[in-house]
Design a protein around this motif. Structure first.
Motif, mmCIF file in Angstrom:
data_model
loop_
_atom_site.group_PDB
_atom_site.id
_atom_site.type_symbol
_atom_site.label_atom_id
_atom_site.label_comp_id
_atom_site.label_asym_id
_atom_site.label_seq_id
_atom_site.Cartn_x
_atom_site.Cartn_y
_atom_site.Cartn_z
ATOM 1 N N TYR A 179 -100.635 -22.342 -45.207
ATOM 2 C CA TYR A 179 -102.037 -22.281 -44.798
ATOM 3 C C TYR A 179 -102.510 -20.834 -44.901
ATOM 4 C CZ TYR A 179 -106.242 -22.127 -42.051
ATOM 5 O OH TYR A 179 -107.535 -21.913 -41.661
ATOM 6 N N PHE A 180 -103.691 -20.641 -45.526
ATOM 7 C CA PHE A 180 -104.280 -19.309 -45.663
ATOM 8 C C PHE A 180 -105.671 -19.312 -45.039
ATOM 9 C CE2 PHE A 180 -101.983 -19.582 -49.955
ATOM 10 C CZ PHE A 180 -100.787 -19.139 -49.416
ATOM 11 N N PHE A 233 -113.206 -20.197 -51.682
ATOM 12 C CA PHE A 233 -112.033 -19.566 -51.068
ATOM 13 C C PHE A 233 -110.726 -20.029 -51.714
ATOM 14 C CE2 PHE A 233 -114.971 -19.146 -47.365
ATOM 15 C CZ PHE A 233 -114.959 -17.769 -47.285
ATOM 16 N N THR A 234 -110.586 -21.325 -51.919
ATOM 17 C CA THR A 234 -109.348 -21.846 -52.497
ATOM 18 C C THR A 234 -109.168 -21.332 -53.925
ATOM 19 O OG1 THR A 234 -109.580 -23.806 -51.103
ATOM 20 C CG2 THR A 234 -107.998 -23.939 -52.913
ATOM 21 N N ALA A 292 -111.101 -22.155 -42.144
ATOM 22 C CA ALA A 292 -111.615 -21.211 -41.150
ATOM 23 C C ALA A 292 -110.764 -21.181 -39.886
ATOM 24 C CB ALA A 292 -113.066 -21.559 -40.797
ATOM 25 N N THR A 293 -109.842 -22.109 -39.761
ATOM 26 C CA THR A 293 -108.963 -22.122 -38.592
ATOM 27 C C THR A 293 -108.131 -20.841 -38.582
ATOM 28 O OG1 THR A 293 -108.845 -24.535 -38.650
ATOM 29 C CG2 THR A 293 -107.079 -23.394 -37.470
ATOM 30 N N ALA A 333 -116.553 -18.051 -34.341
ATOM 31 C CA ALA A 333 -116.121 -18.097 -35.736
ATOM 32 C C ALA A 333 -117.054 -18.917 -36.618
ATOM 33 C CB ALA A 333 -114.700 -18.649 -35.834
ATOM 34 N N ILE A 334 -117.695 -19.936 -36.063
ATOM 35 C CA ILE A 334 -118.561 -20.781 -36.889
ATOM 36 C C ILE A 334 -120.036 -20.412 -36.780
ATOM 37 C CG2 ILE A 334 -116.934 -22.702 -36.865
ATOM 38 C CD1 ILE A 334 -118.789 -24.121 -34.856
ATOM 39 N N ALA A 335 -120.336 -19.309 -36.127
ATOM 40 C CA ALA A 335 -121.731 -18.898 -35.943
ATOM 41 C C ALA A 335 -122.407 -18.513 -37.254
ATOM 42 C CB ALA A 335 -121.808 -17.743 -34.945
ATOM 43 N N SER A 336 -121.665 -17.949 -38.196
ATOM 44 C CA SER A 336 -122.259 -17.520 -39.462
ATOM 45 C C SER A 336 -121.172 -17.422 -40.533
ATOM 46 C CB SER A 336 -122.952 -16.166 -39.294
ATOM 47 O OG SER A 336 -122.011 -15.187 -38.897
#
Length: 181
Positions: free
Chosen positions: A113-114, A15-16, A84-85, A154-157
């Motif tokens: 923050y992205f 991602f970064t 992911a926040t 959000a953290i499920a997958s």
């Protein structure tokens, strides 16, 4: 004379790196993986844009990037982090920045923050394990607040909600900087 800009990044799940590529493409500047950066190389640029993932409340690679910058001849530092926040979790994001930057740095270093997402398939084993344990703990919790419910989903997958629109404030600052002569 146009200012020379360098975008450099430390990326684990991609991602970064993707955001760094978007930034470099948008402002037509040099892009280098941070593992290939030296103080000498950094010194050939006026402005350094460093990006690292948000990981356990810290910006991955930031300490070393700041050390390189302080030893270099570059005159401006701009920071970004990905994670992911949710972008609207402003208090959490501000707290993360406060834990990574001094009060002076918070005032003088542009930082962004992205929101990006999660890529479980590219995470190191320890990170996947930590997220799995956290997910189980959230599932078992009885009285979840709204943030915890959103975070549990959000953290499920794995998912990707990266967007070029998130980089606009950073691009605006860089374009203004690039025009200073």
């Amino acid at each position: 004379m146009e200012k020379k800009l360098l975008v450099t990044y430390k990326s684990i799940t991609g991602f970064t790196k993707e955001y760094a590529e978007m930034i470099a493409e948008e402002i037509s500047c040099t892009l280098i993986n941070f593992k290939d950066v030296t103080v000498e190389r950094m010194s050939t640029y006026d402005t350094v844009i460093f990006g690292g993932r948000m990981h356990a409340g810290t910006v991955d690679g930031l300490k070393k990037a700041k050390a390189f910058f302080s030893q270099s001849k570059a005159s401006n530092l701009v920071l970004f982090t990905t994670g992911a926040t949710p972008n609207d979790a402003k208090d959490l994001i501000d707290e993360m920045w406060s834990n990574n930057l001094s009060p002076f740095e918070l005032q003088t270093i542009p930082h962004f923050y992205f929101q990006s997402g999660l890529r479980y398939e590219k995470m190191p084993f320890g990170d996947r394990l930590m997220m799995k344990v956290f997910s189980i703990m959230l599932k078992k919790k009885k009285d979840k607040n709204e943030y915890e419910k959103t975070f549990e989903n959000a953290i499920a997958s794995s998912y990707d909600i990266s967007s070029k629109t998130y980089i606009k404030p950073l691009i605006d600052i860089l374009n203004a900087e690039k025009q200073k002569a």
